[in-house]
Design a protein around this motif. Structure first.
Motif, PDB file in Angstrom:
ATOM      1  N   CYS A  22       0.861  -1.186   0.000  1.00  0.00           N
ATOM      2  CA  CYS A  22       0.000   0.000   0.000  1.00  0.00           C
ATOM      3  C   CYS A  22       0.891   1.228   0.000  1.00  0.00           C
ATOM      4  CB  CYS A  22      -0.913   0.005   1.213  1.00  0.00           C
ATOM      5  SG  CYS A  22      -1.830   1.549   1.434  1.00  0.00           S
ATOM      6  N   TYR A  37      -7.203  -3.547   6.351  1.00  0.00           N
ATOM      7  CA  TYR A  37      -8.584  -3.914   6.575  1.00  0.00           C
ATOM      8  C   TYR A  37      -9.036  -4.840   5.447  1.00  0.00           C
ATOM      9  CZ  TYR A  37      -8.360   0.412   9.338  1.00  0.00           C
ATOM     10  OH  TYR A  37      -7.998   1.395  10.233  1.00  0.00           O
ATOM     11  N   ARG A  45     -16.554  -4.278   6.849  1.00  0.00           N
ATOM     12  CA  ARG A  45     -15.106  -4.118   6.770  1.00  0.00           C
ATOM     13  C   ARG A  45     -14.519  -4.277   8.167  1.00  0.00           C
ATOM     14  NH1 ARG A  45     -13.107   0.722   3.008  1.00  0.00           N
ATOM     15  NH2 ARG A  45     -14.855  -0.212   1.923  1.00  0.00           N
ATOM     16  N   TYR A  94      -7.917  -3.465   2.032  1.00  0.00           N
ATOM     17  CA  TYR A  94      -7.667  -2.036   1.983  1.00  0.00           C
ATOM     18  C   TYR A  94      -6.653  -1.650   3.051  1.00  0.00           C
ATOM     19  CZ  TYR A  94     -12.367  -2.068  -0.146  1.00  0.00           C
ATOM     20  OH  TYR A  94     -13.465  -2.320  -0.936  1.00  0.00           O
ATOM     21  N   CYS A  95      -5.938  -0.576   2.787  1.00  0.00           N
ATOM     22  CA  CYS A  95      -5.142   0.004   3.860  1.00  0.00           C
ATOM     23  C   CYS A  95      -5.669   1.407   4.131  1.00  0.00           C
ATOM     24  CB  CYS A  95      -3.660   0.031   3.526  1.00  0.00           C
ATOM     25  SG  CYS A  95      -3.186   1.319   2.358  1.00  0.00           S
ATOM     26  N   SER A  96      -5.417   1.868   5.318  1.00  0.00           N
ATOM     27  CA  SER A  96      -5.769   3.218   5.718  1.00  0.00           C
ATOM     28  C   SER A  96      -5.024   3.516   7.003  1.00  0.00           C
ATOM     29  CB  SER A  96      -7.279   3.351   5.939  1.00  0.00           C
ATOM     30  OG  SER A  96      -7.628   4.708   6.210  1.00  0.00           O
ATOM     31  N   ALA A 100      -9.357   4.426  10.746  1.00  0.00           N
ATOM     32  CA  ALA A 100      -9.436   4.636   9.301  1.00  0.00           C
ATOM     33  C   ALA A 100      -9.905   6.045   8.949  1.00  0.00           C
ATOM     34  CB  ALA A 100     -10.376   3.620   8.679  1.00  0.00           C
ATOM     35  N   ASP A 102      -9.229   7.898   4.971  1.00  0.00           N
ATOM     36  CA  ASP A 102      -9.542   7.769   3.553  1.00  0.00           C
ATOM     37  C   ASP A 102      -9.342   6.331   3.101  1.00  0.00           C
ATOM     38  OD1 ASP A 102      -7.806  10.592   3.904  1.00  0.00           O
ATOM     39  OD2 ASP A 102      -9.760  10.771   2.931  1.00  0.00           O
ATOM     40  N   TRP A 103     -10.029   5.973   2.014  1.00  0.00           N
ATOM     41  CA  TRP A 103      -9.943   4.632   1.477  1.00  0.00           C
ATOM     42  C   TRP A 103      -9.444   4.664   0.044  1.00  0.00           C
ATOM     43  CZ3 TRP A 103     -10.224   1.059   5.014  1.00  0.00           C
ATOM     44  CH2 TRP A 103     -11.038   1.223   6.136  1.00  0.00           C
ATOM     45  N   GLY A 106      -8.608  -0.605  -2.986  1.00  0.00           N
ATOM     46  CA  GLY A 106      -8.500  -1.960  -2.473  1.00  0.00           C
ATOM     47  C   GLY A 106      -7.896  -2.907  -3.493  1.00  0.00           C
TER      48      GLY A 106
END
Length: 113
Positions: A22, A37, A45, A94-96, A100, A102-103, A106
């Protein structure tokens, strides 16, 4: 606003491995606590792994001992090494920041024979 771009997902057989990456924008990444996530179809999520700006890590029980989170502040990147993958690990990852914010788009991980 921080932008995150995940990569490294794919189709893998049960017992296999994948390494997710990421990349984050901005010049203050090193101060962020970060998390990986995942969201499986029909489920909420969930946070599966986190790493603080002092490199303290934490894992959800479902992935403990199989997943490893790490970061490279010189590259504004956080990684998730996933070993011994199971079909129930199938999800969009996903990373954030953690918590958390912003997204990104993924990356899909599918574990299937």
């Amino acid at each position: 606003q921080v932008q995150f771009v995940e990569s490294g997902g794919g189709l893998v057989q049960p017992g296999g491995s994948l390494r997710l990456s990421c990349a984050a924008s901005g010049s203050v990444f090193r101060f962020y606590n970060m998390g990986w996530y995942r969201q499986a179809p029909g489920k909420q999520r969930e946070l599966v792994a986190s790493i603080t700006n002092t490199l303290r890590t934490n894992y959800a029980d479902a992935v403990k001992g199989r997943f490893t989170i790490s970061r490279d502040n010189s590259k504004n990147t956080v990684y998730l090494q996933m070993n011994s993958l199971k079909p129930e690990d199938t999800a969009v990852y996903y990373c954030s920041r953690n918590p958390a914010t912003d997204w990104g788009p993924g990356t899909q991980v599918t574990v299937s024979s």
